[in-house]
Structures are given as structure tokens and as C-alpha cells.
Design a protein around this motif. Structure first.
Motif, PDB file in Angstrom:
ATOM      1  N   LEU A 110      -1.989   6.538   4.817  1.00 21.24           N
ATOM      2  CA  LEU A 110      -1.343   6.406   6.455  1.00 21.24           C
ATOM      3  C   LEU A 110      -2.536   5.890   7.293  1.00 21.24           C
ATOM      4  O   LEU A 110      -2.219   4.950   8.180  1.00 21.24           O
ATOM      5  CB  LEU A 110      -0.913   7.709   6.675  1.00 21.24           C
ATOM      6  CG  LEU A 110      -0.252   7.632   8.222  1.00 21.24           C
ATOM      7  CD1 LEU A 110       1.047   6.578   8.185  1.00 21.24           C
ATOM      8  CD2 LEU A 110       0.181   9.082   8.521  1.00 21.24           C
ATOM      9  N   PHE A 111      -3.759   6.689   7.604  1.00 21.20           N
ATOM     10  CA  PHE A 111      -4.626   6.361   8.542  1.00 21.20           C
ATOM     11  C   PHE A 111      -5.218   4.755   8.146  1.00 21.20           C
ATOM     12  O   PHE A 111      -5.495   4.075   8.995  1.00 21.20           O
ATOM     13  CB  PHE A 111      -5.627   7.235   8.472  1.00 21.20           C
ATOM     14  CG  PHE A 111      -5.189   8.541   9.194  1.00 21.20           C
ATOM     15  CD1 PHE A 111      -4.685   8.452  10.401  1.00 21.20           C
ATOM     16  CD2 PHE A 111      -5.553   9.721   8.569  1.00 21.20           C
ATOM     17  CE1 PHE A 111      -3.939   9.607  10.920  1.00 21.20           C
ATOM     18  CE2 PHE A 111      -5.027  10.943   9.382  1.00 21.20           C
ATOM     19  CZ  PHE A 111      -4.374  10.951  10.341  1.00 21.20           C
ATOM     20  N   ILE A 112      -5.309   4.341   7.113  1.00 22.00           N
ATOM     21  CA  ILE A 112      -6.044   3.135   6.526  1.00 22.00           C
ATOM     22  C   ILE A 112      -4.819   2.175   6.778  1.00 22.00           C
ATOM     23  O   ILE A 112      -5.397   1.130   7.529  1.00 22.00           O
ATOM     24  CB  ILE A 112      -6.491   3.128   5.225  1.00 22.00           C
ATOM     25  CG1 ILE A 112      -7.782   4.233   5.025  1.00 22.00           C
ATOM     26  CG2 ILE A 112      -6.894   1.816   4.951  1.00 22.00           C
ATOM     27  CD1 ILE A 112      -8.145   4.296   3.492  1.00 22.00           C
ATOM     28  N   ARG A 113      -3.876   2.137   6.345  1.00 19.49           N
ATOM     29  CA  ARG A 113      -2.797   1.160   6.549  1.00 19.49           C
ATOM     30  C   ARG A 113      -2.328   1.028   7.927  1.00 19.49           C
ATOM     31  O   ARG A 113      -2.578  -0.245   8.398  1.00 19.49           O
ATOM     32  CB  ARG A 113      -1.451   1.593   5.870  1.00 19.49           C
ATOM     33  CG  ARG A 113      -1.535   1.396   4.347  1.00 19.49           C
ATOM     34  CD  ARG A 113      -0.444   1.635   3.497  1.00 19.49           C
ATOM     35  NE  ARG A 113       0.008   3.181   3.737  1.00 19.49           N
ATOM     36  CZ  ARG A 113       1.219   3.469   4.259  1.00 19.49           C
ATOM     37  NH1 ARG A 113       2.169   2.734   4.648  1.00 19.49           N
ATOM     38  NH2 ARG A 113       1.404   4.847   4.321  1.00 19.49           N
ATOM     39  N   VAL A 114      -2.183   2.114   8.825  1.00 19.97           N
ATOM     40  CA  VAL A 114      -1.696   1.982  10.176  1.00 19.97           C
ATOM     41  C   VAL A 114      -3.101   1.416  10.924  1.00 19.97           C
ATOM     42  O   VAL A 114      -2.799   0.603  11.702  1.00 19.97           O
ATOM     43  CB  VAL A 114      -1.441   3.351  10.892  1.00 19.97           C
ATOM     44  CG1 VAL A 114      -1.280   3.197  12.353  1.00 19.97           C
ATOM     45  CG2 VAL A 114      -0.276   3.602  10.150  1.00 19.97           C
ATOM     46  N   GLY A 115      -4.258   1.812  10.734  1.00 19.78           N
ATOM     47  CA  GLY A 115      -5.348   1.192  11.367  1.00 19.78           C
ATOM     48  C   GLY A 115      -5.592  -0.214  11.080  1.00 19.78           C
ATOM     49  O   GLY A 115      -5.867  -0.993  12.002  1.00 19.78           O
ATOM     50  N   LEU A 116      -5.265  -0.842   9.768  1.00 12.12           N
ATOM     51  CA  LEU A 116      -5.559  -1.992   9.493  1.00 12.12           C
ATOM     52  C   LEU A 116      -4.511  -3.095  10.239  1.00 12.12           C
ATOM     53  O   LEU A 116      -4.780  -4.136  10.626  1.00 12.12           O
ATOM     54  CB  LEU A 116      -5.631  -2.277   7.899  1.00 12.12           C
ATOM     55  CG  LEU A 116      -6.963  -1.937   7.360  1.00 12.12           C
ATOM     56  CD1 LEU A 116      -6.654  -2.125   5.602  1.00 12.12           C
ATOM     57  CD2 LEU A 116      -8.067  -2.827   7.561  1.00 12.12           C
ATOM     58  N   ILE A 117      -3.258  -2.536  10.185  1.00 10.19           N
ATOM     59  CA  ILE A 117      -2.105  -3.177  10.649  1.00 10.19           C
ATOM     60  C   ILE A 117      -2.479  -3.368  12.276  1.00 10.19           C
ATOM     61  O   ILE A 117      -2.207  -4.398  12.892  1.00 10.19           O
ATOM     62  CB  ILE A 117      -0.748  -2.414  10.335  1.00 10.19           C
ATOM     63  CG1 ILE A 117      -0.615  -2.390   8.850  1.00 10.19           C
ATOM     64  CG2 ILE A 117       0.270  -3.343  11.236  1.00 10.19           C
ATOM     65  CD1 ILE A 117      -0.897  -3.744   8.336  1.00 10.19           C
ATOM     66  N   LEU A 118      -2.786  -2.154  12.936  1.00  8.16           N
ATOM     67  CA  LEU A 118      -3.053  -2.174  14.336  1.00  8.16           C
ATOM     68  C   LEU A 118      -4.258  -3.237  14.803  1.00  8.16           C
ATOM     69  O   LEU A 118      -3.923  -4.146  15.739  1.00  8.16           O
ATOM     70  CB  LEU A 118      -3.441  -1.007  14.820  1.00  8.16           C
ATOM     71  CG  LEU A 118      -2.290   0.037  15.175  1.00  8.16           C
ATOM     72  CD1 LEU A 118      -2.688   1.341  15.456  1.00  8.16           C
ATOM     73  CD2 LEU A 118      -1.252  -0.606  15.898  1.00  8.16           C
ATOM     74  N   LEU A 119      -5.175  -3.328  13.954  1.00 13.69           N
ATOM     75  CA  LEU A 119      -6.246  -4.307  14.115  1.00 13.69           C
ATOM     76  C   LEU A 119      -5.908  -5.654  13.867  1.00 13.69           C
ATOM     77  O   LEU A 119      -6.014  -6.748  14.513  1.00 13.69           O
ATOM     78  CB  LEU A 119      -7.404  -3.969  13.310  1.00 13.69           C
ATOM     79  CG  LEU A 119      -8.294  -2.656  13.525  1.00 13.69           C
ATOM     80  CD1 LEU A 119      -9.473  -2.709  12.707  1.00 13.69           C
ATOM     81  CD2 LEU A 119      -9.120  -3.153  14.868  1.00 13.69           C
ATOM     82  N   GLY A 120      -4.888  -5.809  12.967  1.00 16.16           N
ATOM     83  CA  GLY A 120      -4.385  -7.202  12.593  1.00 16.16           C
ATOM     84  C   GLY A 120      -3.548  -7.803  13.595  1.00 16.16           C
ATOM     85  O   GLY A 120      -3.709  -8.810  13.933  1.00 16.16           O
ATOM     86  N   PHE A 121      -2.538  -7.115  14.063  1.00 15.69           N
ATOM     87  CA  PHE A 121      -1.589  -7.141  15.383  1.00 15.69           C
ATOM     88  C   PHE A 121      -2.329  -7.587  16.501  1.00 15.69           C
ATOM     89  O   PHE A 121      -2.221  -8.446  17.249  1.00 15.69           O
ATOM     90  CB  PHE A 121      -0.837  -6.103  15.623  1.00 15.69           C
ATOM     91  CG  PHE A 121       0.543  -6.384  14.942  1.00 15.69           C
ATOM     92  CD1 PHE A 121       1.606  -7.039  15.059  1.00 15.69           C
ATOM     93  CD2 PHE A 121       0.694  -5.626  13.444  1.00 15.69           C
ATOM     94  CE1 PHE A 121       2.849  -7.274  14.374  1.00 15.69           C
ATOM     95  CE2 PHE A 121       1.867  -5.951  12.718  1.00 15.69           C
ATOM     96  CZ  PHE A 121       2.924  -6.760  13.128  1.00 15.69           C
ATOM     97  N   TYR A 122      -3.562  -6.906  16.824  1.00 17.63           N
ATOM     98  CA  TYR A 122      -4.454  -6.972  17.994  1.00 17.63           C
ATOM     99  C   TYR A 122      -4.893  -8.443  18.062  1.00 17.63           C
ATOM    100  O   TYR A 122      -5.142  -9.092  19.022  1.00 17.63           O
ATOM    101  CB  TYR A 122      -5.383  -5.936  18.191  1.00 17.63           C
ATOM    102  CG  TYR A 122      -6.232  -6.196  19.264  1.00 17.63           C
ATOM    103  CD1 TYR A 122      -5.821  -5.818  20.530  1.00 17.63           C
ATOM    104  CD2 TYR A 122      -7.659  -6.340  19.132  1.00 17.63           C
ATOM    105  CE1 TYR A 122      -6.691  -6.142  21.669  1.00 17.63           C
ATOM    106  CE2 TYR A 122      -8.278  -6.561  20.281  1.00 17.63           C
ATOM    107  CZ  TYR A 122      -7.723  -6.445  21.609  1.00 17.63           C
ATOM    108  OH  TYR A 122      -8.955  -6.497  22.553  1.00 17.63           O
ATOM    109  N   GLY A 132       0.771  -1.250  -0.068  1.00 17.59           N
ATOM    110  CA  GLY A 132      -0.036  -0.090   0.103  1.00 17.59           C
ATOM    111  C   GLY A 132       0.919   1.401   0.091  1.00 17.59           C
ATOM    112  O   GLY A 132       0.527   2.280  -0.654  1.00 17.59           O
ATOM    113  N   LEU A 133       1.948   1.205   0.611  1.00 16.50           N
ATOM    114  CA  LEU A 133       2.837   2.244   0.841  1.00 16.50           C
ATOM    115  C   LEU A 133       3.547   2.693  -0.849  1.00 16.50           C
ATOM    116  O   LEU A 133       3.477   3.627  -1.065  1.00 16.50           O
ATOM    117  CB  LEU A 133       3.928   2.318   1.875  1.00 16.50           C
ATOM    118  CG  LEU A 133       5.103   3.244   1.954  1.00 16.50           C
ATOM    119  CD1 LEU A 133       4.409   4.429   2.223  1.00 16.50           C
ATOM    120  CD2 LEU A 133       6.233   2.905   3.002  1.00 16.50           C
TER     121      LEU A 133
END
Length: 100
Positions: free
Chosen positions: A46-58, A24-25
Motif C-alpha cells: 500500500l505505501f509503495i503503490r500510493v507513494g509511487l502513484i502520488l509522485l507520478g501524478f505530481y 501491484g494490488l
């Protein structure tokens, strides 16, 4: 056996998250060059990628530090794979010919 399957699935999930983030980057960087409003591309991505990654890691971490680290390992491995896949000829060094 169940722990091995879970460990491999978390590793694969981390790699998928890495491909999503760094792919995505790369896509955003390409789009920003030809856009009239690159800030919108940058901030939206940035907001979409970081949000999805944080949800995925969680979700994949499941309050287990071992799974978090394995997910991070897959994420970092995907970074190197995306870098290798997206290199262009323009990024490779051109050999310099010596004149005598």
C-alpha cells in the motif's frame, strides 16, 4: 503539435501508473493468500503503490489541471484493462442446468 504530444504522453503515463497500481494490488492479493504475515504484504504494498502513484501524478501534472485529469483518465482506463486481464475462470459465472 507539442500540446498533442504532451497530452498523449500524459495519458500513456497515467495508464502506466494504473497498471503499476492495480497490477501491484493483484500481485499483493495473490501473495497475501499464501503468506504467514499478510499484514506486512498489505501495508508494504500500500505505501509503495500510493507513494509511487502520488509522485507520478505530481510529476506528470506539472501544476496543470488539464494534465492531471488526462493522467487520471489513463489511470482509470488501466484499471478496467487490469480487471479484464486478471479475470480467472473461477470468477466467471457457471451456467445452471435446469432439471425437468
Amino acid at each position: 503539435m507539442n500540446d498533442l504530444v504532451m497530452t498523449l504522453s500524459v495519458l500513456f503515463g497515467g495508464a502506466c501508473l494504473g497498471f503499476l497500481f492495480f497490477g501491484g494490488l493483484w500481485f499483493t492479493s495473490k501473495k497475501m493468500l499464501s503468506s504467514k504475515k499478510p499484514v506486512l504484504w498489505y501495508l508494504g504494498s500500500l505505501f509503495i503503490r500510493v507513494g509511487l502513484i502520488l509522485l507520478g501524478f505530481y510529476y506528470m501534472g506539472q501544476n496543470n489541471f488539464k494534465y492531471m485529469l488526462i493522467c487520471l483518465l489513463g489511470f482509470v482506463a488501466a484499471r478496467f484493462m487490469v480487471i479484464r486481464m486478471t479475470k480467472t475462470k473461477a470468477m466467471k459465472p457457471v451456467p445452471v442446468e435446469k432439471e425437468y
